[in-house]
Motif scaffolding. Structure first.
Motif, PDB file in Angstrom:
ATOM      1  N   MET A 122      43.511  27.483   9.391  1.00 59.14           N
ATOM      2  CA  MET A 122      43.088  26.385  10.249  1.00 59.14           C
ATOM      3  C   MET A 122      43.394  26.680  11.716  1.00 59.14           C
ATOM      4  N   ARG A 123      44.532  27.297  11.992  1.00 57.49           N
ATOM      5  CA  ARG A 123      44.850  27.674  13.374  1.00 57.49           C
ATOM      6  C   ARG A 123      43.834  28.700  13.892  1.00 57.49           C
ATOM      7  N   ALA A 124      43.463  29.645  13.040  1.00 62.36           N
ATOM      8  CA  ALA A 124      42.492  30.653  13.448  1.00 62.36           C
ATOM      9  C   ALA A 124      41.135  30.011  13.745  1.00 62.36           C
ATOM     10  N   THR A 125      40.701  29.074  12.896  1.00 61.46           N
ATOM     11  CA  THR A 125      39.410  28.429  13.150  1.00 61.46           C
ATOM     12  C   THR A 125      39.460  27.576  14.411  1.00 61.46           C
ATOM     13  N   ASP A 126      40.593  26.969  14.711  1.00 57.64           N
ATOM     14  CA  ASP A 126      40.729  26.221  15.968  1.00 57.64           C
ATOM     15  C   ASP A 126      40.572  27.154  17.166  1.00 57.64           C
ATOM     16  N   LYS A 127      41.148  28.338  17.078  1.00 62.17           N
ATOM     17  CA  LYS A 127      41.018  29.306  18.167  1.00 62.17           C
ATOM     18  C   LYS A 127      39.575  29.777  18.322  1.00 62.17           C
ATOM     19  N   PHE A 128      38.907  30.046  17.204  1.00 58.53           N
ATOM     20  CA  PHE A 128      37.500  30.448  17.260  1.00 58.53           C
ATOM     21  C   PHE A 128      36.649  29.360  17.894  1.00 58.53           C
ATOM     22  N   GLN A 129      36.947  28.101  17.576  1.00 61.88           N
ATOM     23  CA  GLN A 129      36.166  27.007  18.130  1.00 61.88           C
ATOM     24  C   GLN A 129      36.351  26.922  19.639  1.00 61.88           C
ATOM     25  N   LYS A 130      37.551  27.209  20.119  1.00 61.60           N
ATOM     26  CA  LYS A 130      37.787  27.174  21.562  1.00 61.60           C
ATOM     27  C   LYS A 130      37.023  28.289  22.264  1.00 61.60           C
ATOM     28  N   PHE A 164      34.200  30.128  20.878  1.00 60.13           N
ATOM     29  CA  PHE A 164      32.759  30.110  20.613  1.00 60.13           C
ATOM     30  C   PHE A 164      32.139  28.725  20.668  1.00 60.13           C
ATOM     31  N   GLY A 165      32.928  27.691  20.708  1.00 62.63           N
ATOM     32  CA  GLY A 165      32.409  26.326  20.700  1.00 62.63           C
ATOM     33  C   GLY A 165      32.243  25.821  19.279  1.00 62.63           C
ATOM     34  N   PRO A 166      31.927  24.542  19.127  1.00 58.50           N
ATOM     35  CA  PRO A 166      31.786  23.980  17.785  1.00 58.50           C
ATOM     36  C   PRO A 166      30.548  24.530  17.072  1.00 58.50           C
ATOM     37  N   ALA A 167      30.591  24.501  15.765  1.00 52.42           N
ATOM     38  CA  ALA A 167      29.458  24.971  14.969  1.00 52.42           C
ATOM     39  C   ALA A 167      28.279  24.028  15.145  1.00 52.42           C
ATOM     40  N   GLU A 168      27.090  24.599  15.246  1.00 54.18           N
ATOM     41  CA  GLU A 168      25.889  23.789  15.372  1.00 54.18           C
ATOM     42  C   GLU A 168      25.300  23.563  13.980  1.00 54.18           C
ATOM     43  N   GLN A 169      25.030  22.312  13.663  1.00 58.11           N
ATOM     44  CA  GLN A 169      24.468  22.001  12.362  1.00 58.11           C
ATOM     45  C   GLN A 169      23.002  21.650  12.448  1.00 58.11           C
ATOM     46  N   GLY A 170      22.487  21.441  13.625  1.00 55.55           N
ATOM     47  CA  GLY A 170      21.082  21.095  13.769  1.00 55.55           C
ATOM     48  C   GLY A 170      20.836  19.643  13.396  1.00 55.55           C
ATOM     49  N   ASP A 171      19.611  19.226  13.550  1.00 58.64           N
ATOM     50  CA  ASP A 171      19.214  17.862  13.234  1.00 58.64           C
ATOM     51  C   ASP A 171      18.864  17.783  11.753  1.00 58.64           C
ATOM     52  N   MET A 172      19.694  17.112  10.971  1.00 58.45           N
ATOM     53  CA  MET A 172      19.480  17.031   9.532  1.00 58.45           C
ATOM     54  C   MET A 172      18.270  16.164   9.169  1.00 58.45           C
ATOM     55  N   ASP A 173      17.821  15.310  10.085  1.00 59.78           N
ATOM     56  CA  ASP A 173      16.685  14.437   9.804  1.00 59.78           C
ATOM     57  C   ASP A 173      15.348  15.046  10.223  1.00 59.78           C
ATOM     58  N   ALA A 174      15.392  16.201  10.876  1.00 54.55           N
ATOM     59  CA  ALA A 174      14.158  16.848  11.330  1.00 54.55           C
ATOM     60  C   ALA A 174      13.411  17.424  10.131  1.00 54.55           C
ATOM     61  N   PRO A 175      12.098  17.355  10.118  1.00 56.81           N
ATOM     62  CA  PRO A 175      11.336  17.914   8.998  1.00 56.81           C
ATOM     63  C   PRO A 175      11.404  19.447   8.993  1.00 56.81           C
ATOM     64  N   VAL A 176      11.261  20.020   7.820  1.00 53.39           N
ATOM     65  CA  VAL A 176      11.269  21.466   7.680  1.00 53.39           C
ATOM     66  C   VAL A 176       9.919  22.002   8.152  1.00 53.39           C
ATOM     67  N   VAL A 177       9.951  23.028   8.988  1.00 49.97           N
ATOM     68  CA  VAL A 177       8.729  23.614   9.511  1.00 49.97           C
ATOM     69  C   VAL A 177       8.394  24.848   8.683  1.00 49.97           C
ATOM     70  N   HIS A 178       7.222  24.828   8.060  1.00 48.16           N
ATOM     71  CA  HIS A 178       6.773  25.971   7.270  1.00 48.16           C
ATOM     72  C   HIS A 178       5.828  26.810   8.120  1.00 48.16           C
ATOM     73  N   ARG A 179       6.070  28.101   8.105  1.00 49.39           N
ATOM     74  CA  ARG A 179       5.175  29.020   8.799  1.00 49.39           C
ATOM     75  C   ARG A 179       4.160  29.516   7.780  1.00 49.39           C
ATOM     76  N   HIS A 180       2.931  29.182   7.949  1.00 52.64           N
ATOM     77  CA  HIS A 180       1.907  29.612   7.013  1.00 52.64           C
ATOM     78  C   HIS A 180       1.420  30.997   7.418  1.00 52.64           C
ATOM     79  N   ASP A 181       2.216  31.987   7.021  1.00 50.09           N
ATOM     80  CA  ASP A 181       1.875  33.359   7.347  1.00 50.09           C
ATOM     81  C   ASP A 181       1.205  34.031   6.149  1.00 50.09           C
ATOM     82  N   GLU A 182       0.892  35.291   6.296  1.00 51.19           N
ATOM     83  CA  GLU A 182       0.185  36.041   5.262  1.00 51.19           C
ATOM     84  C   GLU A 182       0.989  36.089   3.958  1.00 51.19           C
ATOM     85  N   PHE A 183       2.300  36.281   4.060  1.00 52.38           N
ATOM     86  CA  PHE A 183       3.144  36.358   2.870  1.00 52.38           C
ATOM     87  C   PHE A 183       3.129  35.041   2.097  1.00 52.38           C
ATOM     88  N   GLU A 184       3.209  33.926   2.805  1.00 52.15           N
ATOM     89  CA  GLU A 184       3.190  32.631   2.134  1.00 52.15           C
ATOM     90  C   GLU A 184       1.836  32.357   1.489  1.00 52.15           C
TER      91      GLU A 184
END
Length: 75
Positions: free
Chosen positions: A12-20, A22-42
């Motif tokens: 926990m001390r190590a993760t506190d140091k990393f946060q100082k 690199f900054g806090p972890a980004e989780q993104g917007d959980m309510d945002a819709p998933v964007v599908h890329r309709h590429d050749e493979f898909e």
């Protein structure tokens, strides 16, 4: 204090140091819709999966059958 508690405290001390640094972890917007890329493979995957039908046997096991194999078996 047990050995495991010491490890957790150190971790926990190590993760506190990393946060100082690199900054806090980004989780993104959980309510945002998933964007599908309709590429050749898909598109190829969609085409291949359109040729497969999912079935369930009497014991509840799921399996897949190619539609072309099913047509040949009926003939």
């Amino acid at each position: 204090m047990t050995k495991d508690e010491k490890f957790v405290d150190k971790f926990m001390r190590a993760t506190d140091k990393f946060q100082k640094v690199f900054g806090p972890a980004e989780q993104g917007d959980m309510d945002a819709p998933v964007v599908h890329r309709h590429d050749e493979f898909e598109d190829e995957s969609d085409l291949e999966l359109s040729q497969v039908e999912q079935r369930t046997d009497s014991e509840g096991h799921h399996y897949a059958v190619r539609k072309s194999d099913e047509d040949e078996a009926e003939a």
